[in-house]
Design a protein around this motif. Structure first.
Motif, mmCIF file in Angstrom:
data_model
loop_
_atom_site.group_PDB
_atom_site.id
_atom_site.type_symbol
_atom_site.label_atom_id
_atom_site.label_comp_id
_atom_site.label_asym_id
_atom_site.label_seq_id
_atom_site.Cartn_x
_atom_site.Cartn_y
_atom_site.Cartn_z
ATOM 1 N N THR A 115 2.846 -5.028 11.009
ATOM 2 C CA THR A 115 2.595 -6.012 9.955
ATOM 3 C C THR A 115 2.613 -7.418 10.530
ATOM 4 N N GLN B 53 0.723 -4.460 2.128
ATOM 5 C CA GLN B 53 1.408 -3.165 2.055
ATOM 6 C C GLN B 53 1.676 -2.769 0.598
ATOM 7 N N ASP C 174 -3.057 -3.259 5.701
ATOM 8 C CA ASP C 174 -1.698 -2.871 6.068
ATOM 9 C C ASP C 174 -1.276 -1.647 5.255
ATOM 10 N N GLU C 175 -1.349 -0.486 5.836
ATOM 11 C CA GLU C 175 -1.024 0.778 5.158
ATOM 12 C C GLU C 175 -1.607 0.836 3.751
HETATM 13 MG MG LIG Z 1 4.625 -3.124 7.886
#
Ligand SMILES: [Mg+2]
Ligand SMILES: Nc1ncnc2c1ncn2[C@@H]1O[C@H](COP(=O)(O)OP(=O)(O)OP(=O)(O)O)[C@@H](O)[C@H]1O
Lengths: 375, 265
Positions: B54, B92, B168-169
């Motif tokens: 991240t 995220q 991010d994910e």
């Molecule tokens: Mg992360």
């Protein structure tokens, strides 16, 4: 047995009826115009009958209607019987009032169990239940003050407050115009707006924020009413000095809340704006102000109460011969407490409407907040 | 036909380091990261929690400033690239604004960047369709499930013309079937638009399926331990995940992750 327990108000009302029967008459023996026997029998039958009906399995709306009519007719007969006998009511009288009250209570609990199918029915019920509640506060107040003969100066009965209200509409209207429409509204709007604007400036300029916020917290802790005489010196006797007090009282809550609200948006939400290369004003309008709305409305609600208190109390320190605070302070001096209570009633009504309007605005703008989502 | 050979680099980092000064001492979130992302690349970052994935995306997006080394994005500093609106960032968490409906949320970057009303409408419709949320535009985020919210946030990042997509994910909160579907969609989108994508994931199959390159990272200090070039063709049906070639790459990624872990013990 189960049903008797279920309607415990009915059971208690029956017991009270019996106790009242045992301790008749309803008025002291030397009362000038005692109850007629017919009226007493009618009241007893109505209360006892409705209490018995409350044990049956009638449909809820019918049961509620019977209870409603019986309770209110009975208590109306009782209250009407006080006329001429002020202060002469006996235990039996109050037992019957209490029994009617229990029936009304039963009525409200039956009503709140009803699930109406139509929207209109739902709204009607939602208004009816608090209305019965409010009416019984007045009924018990009336019965206590007139039945037991509480001195007028201590607590006048609602009926004479109502009569005074009706007969002094022009005076009350002039007071409302002076205090509410001039001092409160002007002060509230200017106080809240300037608090908001200064908060936005303080948010941009760090030293202002660091300097103003501690002062804001200190000022909100001060008894602001103390500045009222000074405001009268500065701005004269008329409404402008009261508006000034209201401005001072409302400014800091708005400032403190808005500054806190502007800091309430989450880090990720702000990073998102940053990744769009959004400028200061875009971020303010599209993210930080919406996120601050719950805080801002909090301040608006607090201020609606503060403004009313501030303007009324500030009038105690010198006004032209009109205004709600002026009226309260002079009429109490003349022992005209019913007029004082009439002003209080008007202030309470206006305060609730004021608060209600702000709360409606809040519901419309912060519907998204977790505490408001519900329905 | 690619005009310029070799391909121009979009992100290029050298000796990049970032140290957070915290109350209980410095945290080396990134150290000595050398990495080049070329135009049109699909780069996945994989590694254990806390290895700085991240943080690296945030440095690229100018949400965090590197404390050592150099990084350029499209030949500019990250700040200049941000100011020229090169980034579509999927966080995220969905980070949707609860006071805006889904379509208004997607409209947010478009409003800020000054797209016309008609253009906004067309883009909202297209991206909602892309993430299978057509018909949900008028709902508020809190009326949708977590996975739907995450898809809405992807739609928001796809709505405007950022040439570098940082994710991010993004699919962490989704069920397998939806995840497969979105993986396919993302590949199609990438093939069609030739965007450059940096993608963080914890799933080895996802990383292998999507990427042209897989960057394996390891923690304390966060660093790149391996960069694996994918030999899979650009055209990838979901079934490719059962081929020996795919499993071979997945195996290499797993080995890389293991090696990173063993450093700590
Ligand atoms: Mg992360
Ligand atoms: N703002 C910050 N202040 C201090 N330390 C931070 C900050 N942000 C991240 N870190 C630290 O930097 C390291 C890397 O964090 P990062 O969020 O990049 O990890 P990650 O690889 O994304 O992990 P995950 O897979 O769990 O999301 C962690 O040790 C974290 O504690």
């Amino acid at each position: 047995m189960k049903r008797v327990l279920h309607s415990w108000q009915g059971t208690a009302a029956l017991v009270l009826c019996l106790a009242a029967l045992a301790s008749l008459p309803l008025m002291a023996v030397d009362a000038p115009s005692p109850f007629g026997t017919g009226t007493v029998v009618l009241v007893l039958l109505m209360v006892a009958g409705a209490a018995l009906v409350s044990f049956t399995k009638l449909s809820q709306p019918l049961l509620a209607t019977i209870l409603f009519v019986a309770a209110h007719l009975a208590v109306w007969l009782l209250l009407a019987g006080i006329a001429g006998n002020e202060g002469q009511a006996t235990l039996a009288f109050f037992l019957l009032v209490a029994a009617s009250w229990l029936l009304a209570w039963r009525c409200v609990s039956v009503l709140s169990g009803i699930r109406p199918k139509s929207q209109a029915g739902d709204t009607f019920l939602r208004l009816l239940i608090p209305a019965i509640f409010g009416a019984w506060i007045l009924i018990l107040w009336e019965a206590a003050t007139r039945g037991a003969g509480i001195p007028f100066i201590i607590l006048p009965p609602p009926s004479s407050i109502g009569a005074r209200l009706a007969s002094s509409v022009p005076i009350l209207w002039a007071d409302v115009q002076q205090t509410i429409f001039k001092a409160v509204l002007f002060g509230y709007v200017v106080g809240c707006a300037s608090g908001f604007v200064v908060a936005i400036i303080a948010d941009r300029i760090a030293f202002l924020r660091r300097g103003l916020l501690p002062i804001g917290n200190m000022v909100s802790a001060l008894p602001i009413i103390g500045v009222a005489p000074i405001m009268v010196m500065w701005f004269g006797f008329d409404w402008q000095s009261k508006a000034a007090v209201v401005i001072i009282m409302t400014f800091f809550p708005m400032l403190v809340n808005t500054v806190a609200g502007l800091a309430a948006s989450g880090a990720m939400e702000r990073d998102l704006m940053r990744s769009y290369a959004s400028d200061y004003w875009q971020t303010l309008i599209k993210l930080r102000l919406p996120a601050a709305m719950p805080f801002i409305f909090n301040a608006l609600k607090i201020n609606s109460t503060l403004a009313l208190i501030g303007a009324i109390v500030a009038e105690f320190f010198g006004t032209p011969i009109v205004g709600m605070g002026f009226r309260i302070s002079t009429e109490i001096g003349r022992m005209n407490v019913d007029m004082v209570w009439a002003e209080i009633a008007v202030a309470a009504l206006i305060g609730s409407v004021f608060y209600g309007v702000v709360a409606l605005g809040e519901r419309a703008t912060t519907f998204w907040h977790p505490s408001n989502r519900g329905g | 036909m690619p005009m310029n050979n070799p391909p121009s680099s979009v992100v290029s980092a050298s000796k990049l380091g970032l140290t957070f000064e915290t109350s209980d001492g410095p945290v080396h979130a990134l150290s000595n990261v050398d990495l080049t992302v070329n135009k049109g690349d699909f780069v996945s970052f994989i590694g254990p929690s806390g290895c700085g994935k991240t943080t690296f995306l945030r440095v690229i997006a100018d949400l965090e400033k590197a404390t050592a080394g150099e990084i350029t994005v499209n030949g500019m500093t990250p700040e200049e690239a941000r100011k020229s609106r090169s980034y579509g960032y999927v966080f995220q968490a969905p980070a949707l604004y609860p006071w805006r409906t889904i379509e208004k949320n997607i409209a947010l970057p478009l409003e800020i960047m000054g797209y016309s009303a008609a253009d906004r409408k067309a883009r909202i419709e297209r991206t909602l369709d892309l993430v299978n949320l057509s018909g949900f535009g008028k709902k508020y985020p809190w009326q949708l499930s977590g996975g739907m919210q995450q898809r809405a946030s992807i739609a928001r990042a796809l709505a405007f013309d950022a040439d570098l997509l940082l994710m991010d994910e993004p699919f962490g909160a989704l069920d397998e079937i939806v995840r497969d579907h979105l993986n396919e969609q993302l590949l199609k989108l990438w093939a069609r638009t030739e965007k450059t994508i940096c993608f963080v994931t914890h799933s080895i199959p996802e990383a292998v399926y999507l990427s042209t390159r897989i960057v394996v990272m390891s923690p304390r200090p966060g660093r790149v331990t391996d960069v694996i070039e994918s030999t899979l063709p650009k055209e990838r049906p979901l079934e490719i995940r059962e081929t020996p070639e795919f499993l071979e790459i997945a195996h290499r990624v797993r080995e890389g992750l293991r090696a990173g872990h063993s450093y700590e013990e």
